[in-house]
Structures are given as C-alpha cells and as structure tokens.
Design an enzyme around this catalytic site. Structure first.
Site, mmCIF file in Angstrom:
data_model
loop_
_atom_site.group_PDB
_atom_site.id
_atom_site.type_symbol
_atom_site.label_atom_id
_atom_site.label_comp_id
_atom_site.label_asym_id
_atom_site.label_seq_id
_atom_site.Cartn_x
_atom_site.Cartn_y
_atom_site.Cartn_z
ATOM 1 N N THR A 1 -16.804 -29.263 -13.947
ATOM 2 C CA THR A 1 -18.220 -29.580 -14.118
ATOM 3 C C THR A 1 -18.614 -30.714 -13.176
ATOM 4 O OG1 THR A 1 -18.017 -28.990 -16.445
ATOM 5 C CG2 THR A 1 -19.996 -30.219 -15.804
ATOM 6 N N GLY B 1 -21.407 -23.219 -22.470
ATOM 7 C CA GLY B 1 -21.024 -24.588 -22.808
ATOM 8 C C GLY B 1 -22.233 -25.487 -22.945
ATOM 9 N N ASP B 2 -21.994 -26.787 -22.848
ATOM 10 C CA ASP B 2 -23.077 -27.741 -23.066
ATOM 11 C C ASP B 2 -23.963 -27.946 -21.848
ATOM 12 O OD1 ASP B 2 -20.653 -29.043 -21.997
ATOM 13 O OD2 ASP B 2 -21.962 -30.790 -21.890
ATOM 14 N N GLY C 1 -17.345 -28.712 -24.061
ATOM 15 C CA GLY C 1 -18.759 -28.459 -24.254
ATOM 16 C C GLY C 1 -19.167 -28.214 -25.681
#
Lengths: 132, 175
Positions: free
Chosen positions: A1, A31-32, A55
């Site tokens: 990320t 995911g987040d 996440g």
C-alpha cells in the site's frame, strides 16, 4: 500500500491511498484503502491521513475518522492521537499511517519492523525504512 | 500563508532489515524521494494538496518496489485487484475504486471520481468501465505483474498447503 497526505499553501489538506491488497487475498476482497474514513481521510478542520496495514481492522475501528474525531472532539494533538491509534487501538496487527494536521505537523507512526516513509518541507527531505 | 508539507508511506510491510539488500534499499529510498519531489514541486508552484498527493501516489504506483499499481500483490487466482481513494479536505469530496483490474493509475481515477462526487466508490468492472469512458486508457492486468509478486503468491499458496500461513513474513503478504 502507498499513500500521501499534504498541506498546501492555501491551508488545504488532502489524502490519497492506493494498494494491491495482500498476496493470495480472496477475489473480491476490499480493504480499507478505498473506504473513506477507514484508510483515507482529509478534513481541513483537523488532519489528512492515509493508512497501511491489516485493512479489516482499519475498517472495524474507522481508523481515519477516529483520528479526525480525536482532534476535533477530544482536542488531542496529532502526535498523541496517531501514536495511540497505531500502538493501542491497532496494537497486535500490522499497521502504520502518514498524517499531517492543519498546522503542518507530520506523523509517521507504525507498529511493524519497518515502514517505507518520508516527508518533505521547504528545507527538509527525509526518507526512512526501518528505525533509521 | 501555511508552509506546504507532504508526507508519504510506501507500506508497513517493509522487508526485514536483515533481508534488505543494498540494491533494494537504494531503489526504495530513491522511489520515495522521487514521489516526495514530484508532489512537492507542485506545492511550491501553488498547486493544491489534491494535486500533490495524486502526483506522489502516482510515482509510487508506477514503481515496482511498492504494492500498488505496477508491482501490486496478486490475489489467490493470480489476478491483480487494485483499490485506491482520494479525499479533499477543503470540500469533503472523495472518490474511490475497488477491485479494479485495468486501470493503470487508480489514484487518478479516484481523483476524477472525487471531482464528480456521485458516484463516489465504484467496484470491479464498473470502475474499469467508468475509467475508460472518462479517458483513462486501459492496460492488461499483466501490466502490474512482477516476478517478485508471482514468487510471493506461490510461497503463500504453498504455506496454505503446509499450514504455515501464520508464519508468513510481512513481505510475503504485502510485498
């Protein structure tokens, strides 16, 4: 990320995050990073943040909005709020973030062995990976 | 007038210090510097924070050192599914894509979505189609693939077979 946060000369904040998730993730897993308020947040009243790590946990604690709320409602400093979020709320799961507040204060906390990170101002360019 | 500031991360799944080769160390630091310089040059010219974060993230998406864009992790089917978002603190507007497979720079599309604000988040084929319809040329999914991510997928699937997934390194999981 990967992620970035910025304060511009007009006093405005922004945040962005981009990721491939994790290796061998189930197809369709989100995911987040694209969830506003979890892995990404920006509000000129408080701060901008971009997260990295597990996440699902960022989503469950609404990490980005949590950081914002600590500054807005509890009057915490960015340093205190971010360190508490990473080292207490997200303790035990790999997590990190970059954030800048409306005053230009920068934090880059993480609870893993290392995090690729850096910041730049008018007179400083700093990059690091581990505790160096 | 505030002094501009830009901060970035390239993921908290950093290669363990003991495994970090001088070449990888140098490549990662160089990529971080380029990302910072790309974003900060815009800020110094009076550009917006939105411009700066988009530029910085795009540099990292295009660098195989990081798990985003080129060099992104593979899912268990051997496919890249990319997520990205952007939020503007001045307006509260945001945009995001999830599970995109053909967008070269997902952060650019997230930014474009923030510009329209509705839809805010698009997933899968819809994200790819919206990007293409708005002028973002698609790339094949293999555009994002690197040898390191193929090796990592192979290792993770083998760990699942052996029951050792819990012992996977951050690098194996996130690159």
């Amino acid at each position: 990320t990967v992620g970035a946060v910025a304060l511009d000369a007009h006093g405005h904040l922004a945040a962005a995050t981009s990721t491939g998730g994790y290796t061998a993730k189930p197809p369709g897993r989100v995911g987040d990073s694209p969830i506003i308020g979890a892995g990404t947040w920006a509000d000129d009243r408080t701060c901008a943040m971009s997260g990295t790590g597990k996440g699902e946990l960022f989503i469950r604690v609404a990490a980005g909005h949590d950081l914002h709320a600590r500054l807005l409602y509890a009057g915490q400093t960015l340093e205190h709020a971010a360190q508490d979020l990473i080292h207490r709320t997200l303790q035990g799961v790999g997590a990190g973030l970059c954030a800048v507040d409306r005053h230009g204060n920068v934090v880059l906390p993480y609870n893993t062995e290392g995090m690729y990170r850096g910041f730049i101002t008018a007179d400083t360019l700093h990059v690091a990976i581990h505790e160096d | 007038m505030p002094t501009p500031v830009l901060a970035i991360h390239g993921g908290c799944g950093a290669i363990p210090r003991a495994s970090l080769t001088p070449e990888t160390n140098a490549a990662a630091r160089d990529a971080l510097r380029r990302a910072l310089q790309a974003g900060y040059a815009l800020l110094q010219d009076g550009a917006s924070a939105v411009d700066a974060v988009t530029a910085a993230v795009q540099v990292m998406e295009d660098d195989p050192v990081f798990n985003a864009g080129t060099g992104a992790a593979l899912n268990r089917d051997g496919v890249h599914e990319l997520d990205a978002s952007l939020m503007d603190g001045a307006t509260g507007r945001a945009g995001a894509v999830a599970g995109a497979r053909r967008i070269r720079n997902p952060v650019q599309v997230a930014r474009a979505l923030a510009g329209v604000s509705d839809p805010l988040l698009l997933i899968g084929d819809a994200a790819d189609a919206w990007a293409e319809a708005h002028g973002f040329a698609p790339v094949p999914n293999t555009h994002f693939t690197t040898r390191a991510r193929q090796d990592a997928l192979r290792a993770m699937l083998e760990r699942e077979t052996l029951g050792t997934t819990a012992r996977a390194t951050e690098f194996e999981k996130h690159g």
